[in-house]
Each structure stands twice: as structure tokens, then as C-alpha cells.
Write an enzyme that holds these catalytic residues in place. Structure first.
Site, PDB file in Angstrom:
ATOM      1  N   GLY A   1       0.821  -1.201   0.000  1.00  0.00           N
ATOM      2  CA  GLY A   1       0.000   0.000   0.000  1.00  0.00           C
ATOM      3  C   GLY A   1       0.851   1.245   0.000  1.00  0.00           C
TER       4      GLY A   1
ATOM      5  CB  ALA B   1      -1.047   2.775   4.730  1.00  0.00           C
TER       6      ALA B   1
ATOM      7  CD  GLU C   1       4.962  -3.201  -3.557  1.00  0.00           C
ATOM      8  OE1 GLU C   1       5.495  -2.157  -3.994  1.00  0.00           O
ATOM      9  OE2 GLU C   1       3.783  -3.497  -3.760  1.00  0.00           O
TER      10      GLU C   1
ATOM     11  CB  CYS D   1       3.663   0.915  -7.410  1.00  0.00           C
ATOM     12  SG  CYS D   1       3.875  -0.868  -7.491  1.00  0.00           S
TER      13      CYS D   1
END
Length: 413
Positions: free
Chosen positions: A231, A235, A253, A287
Site C-alpha cells: 500500500g 499506511a 511493499e 506503482c
């Protein structure tokens, strides 16, 4: 998927059971803005049940004590079932988060199947035991399952990231509590069916859709031995902080920032064909998306023009239409955030080469045009950082075409 999909139970300990809470999650189509699904919102009490079931299954159950070959056989059945049901999985995910169906087939479903397969391949030859030379003689290094794993996955590629966490954990002999995002819980019920049919023993897998508050409760649960989280950076920091209270093992990650570099002698046609799909993959919500392009000054105008033409030609529309190349963003907040970043990019002096707003003809749905910025400066993002602590449009929502020393940017929205 146009019909309302409703689930009244939670998958806990390998069975569908009544939730202990009364809250529900409504899944809203980013294309129609209508409710397309409804599932129970797991409560803290439901998390307790799931962790307790996983704890018993690990401490007393057969799964960690089965042979590797037996675990591989079960996980292979999961992988094979995902391959068989890949179109159903792809439709479910596209309906929830707006991924173009053609991309969902390849990346959301078959991509997940390939991750399961890769984990199986690694497990077969993994050195679970090795002898090493030590100062005082031979040392035996033995790798054992860590225990109960809390696996928290995002909405953008739910099955892919679930596979990346579940495959290694299950093959190692761990038990898992999987926490899907509230934006995309429907496909997790397909995974529950598949896991159940594959023969996972009681307690080995639970799936608890929930919001951030319940997620925090899960990662801080004293019955959890390992947290695997994918995320945002913010977070991730909170996950690490909460898990640290119990000295829980944590793997984070948190995404990346991917640039493409075009050299002076590059084949421009090939570069465009390779970079544009990578820039706007999953509607730019990845991402690994190519959000920046570094271009040589000597060919800058030629390159910017070619990328602007290609971005402007992308087919935007219904994610379930096989012809669609760019669908809507997952939520209204993401749409507004992208439009705000585009505005900030313009305020900072970047030039829109194509796109920049809502697509024509898309009055409903959380759409943003594929947007390309040019003339981006290395200081891009300073205004946004001063005003909100976040980077600006040209740094967050798109692909940037840059010339070395003076960045320019195609941006994705």
C-alpha cells in the site's frame, strides 16, 4: 457485471460463517457510480475469530506438518482453478476498480496465476535446510514457517498481490488471514471458493474485508506472527509502528516511481509502443507505471509530439468493453485528486500536451483523460508539497516526458 452481487457471510477458517458485526461494505462501480456489490464488513470480533482459527491451525493442525509435496499439490489446484476461472475473476475486478477487461485478463487474473506458479517453482528447490561452516564447526540452518500471517492487499491488483503473499506463505506451511480492500472485496469470494475446493485444511485461510481501522487491529493483533502489507508509504509507516508493539515480523511493499529513458539513437516507434501501455496500465493506477520519460534535447519535440499523439488516441470507456484501453479511476476521491494534481502542474508551469480533464462523453463515472505534460521543471512538486505535503500532478498523476537537465512530462490520469 451489471447485476448486484451480494454476500452475507465471511470466509473464516475455511468456512462461510455469519459475521459478528452488522456493518456492510457497498461496492460502487467506478463506471456507473451505482452499487454493484455488498459484503459484510469484518469487525474486530471477526478478526479475533480469524486469527484464532489460524493460530489453532498452525499450532495444532495438519498444514504445517504436511510434506512439501502435499502442500504443493493443494496450491497447484488453486493455481489451476484460477487459470480455469480467469475470465470470471477478470470481470469481477474490472467491475470493482475500473481496470480495462483486456488488462484484467492478462494482469489481474492470468498474472496472478503466474505468480502462484512461480511460488510453486521456487518451493520445489528451495533450500529449507543447509549446512554451513561455522567458527566451531558445522552449522545446520533450518528454515521453518513463521506462523500466522496477516496479509493486507490493495485495490489496484488484488489477486496479483494476494498471490504474491499467499503462495509463499501457504507453501512454507503458514496460515493466513487475508484482508482485502473495501473497494475490491468481491473477487476475494471467488478466491475463497477456489481455496475451499482445493482442499486447504480448516483454519488455514480466512478472508476479512474491512476498512483501515479494522486493518490496524489485525496488524497489531498479538496472535499474528508476520505482517505482509502492500500500500501507501503513509499506511506502511503506520503498519510498522503498530506491528512493532508486538515485535511482529513485517514486510512492506510501498510502491515505486518508474522512469523511462529514451536515448538519442532510440527507435521512437518502438519506444512509444513499449512505454505508452506501461504508462497507462491499469488506468495509471500501478506503482510500476512509467510515470516519467527522460528524453534527449536533440529529439525532444519529436518525442513529445509522438507520445502526445499516442496518449490522445487511447480508447477511454467502459472497463468491461474489450476495446477499452483506459477505464475510470477506482473512486471519486482518486478522480478529484488527479484533477487537482493536473491543476497544480499547470500552476507550476508545466504544459499539457494532451488531456487534462474529464473525457468527452463520460458524464458519469470517475474518469480522467490520459494526460501528458511537457516542459516539466526539476522543481515540479514544490507548490504541492508546501500546500499539502504531497507531490504535484506532474509527479503523481502522469507520465512525464523529460529532456535531460530539463524534465518534461507525459502524465497519466
Amino acid at each position: 457485471m451489471t447485476e448486484l452481487v451480494e454476500h452475507g457471510k465471511l470466509f473464516i477458517g475455511g468456512e462461510l460463517v455469519d459475521p459478528l458485526g452488522r456493518d456492510t461494505i457497498e461496492v460502487i462501480s467506478p463506471h456507473t457510480e451505482q452499487v454493484i456489490g455488498r459484503v459484510p464488513h469484518a469487525s474486530r470480533a471477526d478478526v479475533d475469530r480469524a486469527v484464532d482459527a489460524a493460530r489453532r491451525a498452525f499450532d495444532e493442525g495438519p498444514w504445517p506438518r504436511t510434506s512439501l509435496d502435499e502442500r504443493i499439490a493443494v496450491v497447484t489446484r488453486i493455481k489451476d482453478a484460477i487459470a480455469v476461472r480467469h475470465e470470471e475473476i477478470a470481470r469481477s475486478i474490472s467491475a470493482q476498480n475500473g481496470s480495462p477487461y483486456s488488462w484484467s485478463v492478462l494482469a489481474q487474473a492470468l498474472g496472478a496465476m503466474m505468480v502462484w506458479d512461480a511460488a510453486i517453482t521456487v518451493a520445489r528447490d528451495f533450500p529449507y535446510e543447509e549446512r554451513r561452516a561455522g567458527v566451531l564447526g558445522q552449522i545446520l540452518v533450518r528454515r521453518e514457517p513463521v506462523g500466522v500471517v496477516a496479509a493486507v492487499i490493495p485495490w489496484n491488483v488484488p489477486q496479483f498481490t494476494a498471490a504474491a503473499k499467499l503462495g509463499p506463505a501457504l507453501l512454507a506451511g503458514c496460515t493466513v488471514v487475508l484482508k482485502p480492500s473495501p473497494e475490491s472485496p468481491l473477487d476475494s469470494y471467488l478466491l475463497a471458493e477456489i481455496a475451499q475446493e482445493a482442499g486447504l485444511p480448516e483454519g488455514v485461510l480466512s478472508i476479512v474485508p474491512a476498512d483501515r481501522e479494522v486493518s490496524e487491529y489485525l496488524v497489531g493483533h498479538p496472535g499474528v506472527d508476520k505482517v505482509s502489507f502492500t500500500g501507501s508509504v503513509a499506511a506502511g509507516r503506520r503498519v510498522m509502528e503498530v506491528a512493532a508493539r508486538n515485535l511482529t515480523h513485517v514486510t512492506l511493499e510501498l510502491g515505486g516511481k518508474s522512469a523511462a529513458v529514451i536515448l538519442p539513437d532510440a527507435d521512437l516507434e518502438a519506444a512509444v509502443a513499449g512505454i505508452v501501455p506501461a504508462a497507462w496500465m491499469n488506468n495509471g493506477q500501478a506503482c510500476v507505471a512509467q510515470t516519467r520519460i527522460l528524453a534527449p534535447r536533440s529529439r525532444y519535440d519529436e518525442i513529445a509530439e509522438a507520445f502526445a499523439a499516442a496518449a490522445g488516441a487511447l480508447v477511454v470507456g467502459d472497463p468491461l468493453d474489450p476495446a477499452t484501453q483506459v477505464g475510470p479511476l477506482v473512486a471519486r476521491r482518486q478522480q478529484q485528486r488527479s484533477l487537482d494534481y493536473i491543476r497544480i502542474g499547470q500552476e507550476e508551469g508545466a504544459k499539457i500536451l494532451t488531456g487534462g480533464g474529464r473525457p468527452a462523453g463520460q458524464e458519469r463515472g470517475w474518469y480522467v483523460e490520459p494526460t501528458l505534460f511537457g516542459g516539466v521543471d526539476n522543481g515540479c512538486g514544490s507548490l504541492a508539497r508546501r500546500s499539502s505535503g504531497r507531490s504535484s500532478a506532474c509527479c503523481r498523476t502522469g507520465t512525464r516526458a523529460r529532456r535531460p537537465g530539463s524534465p518534461t512530462t507525459p502524465t497519466t490520469g
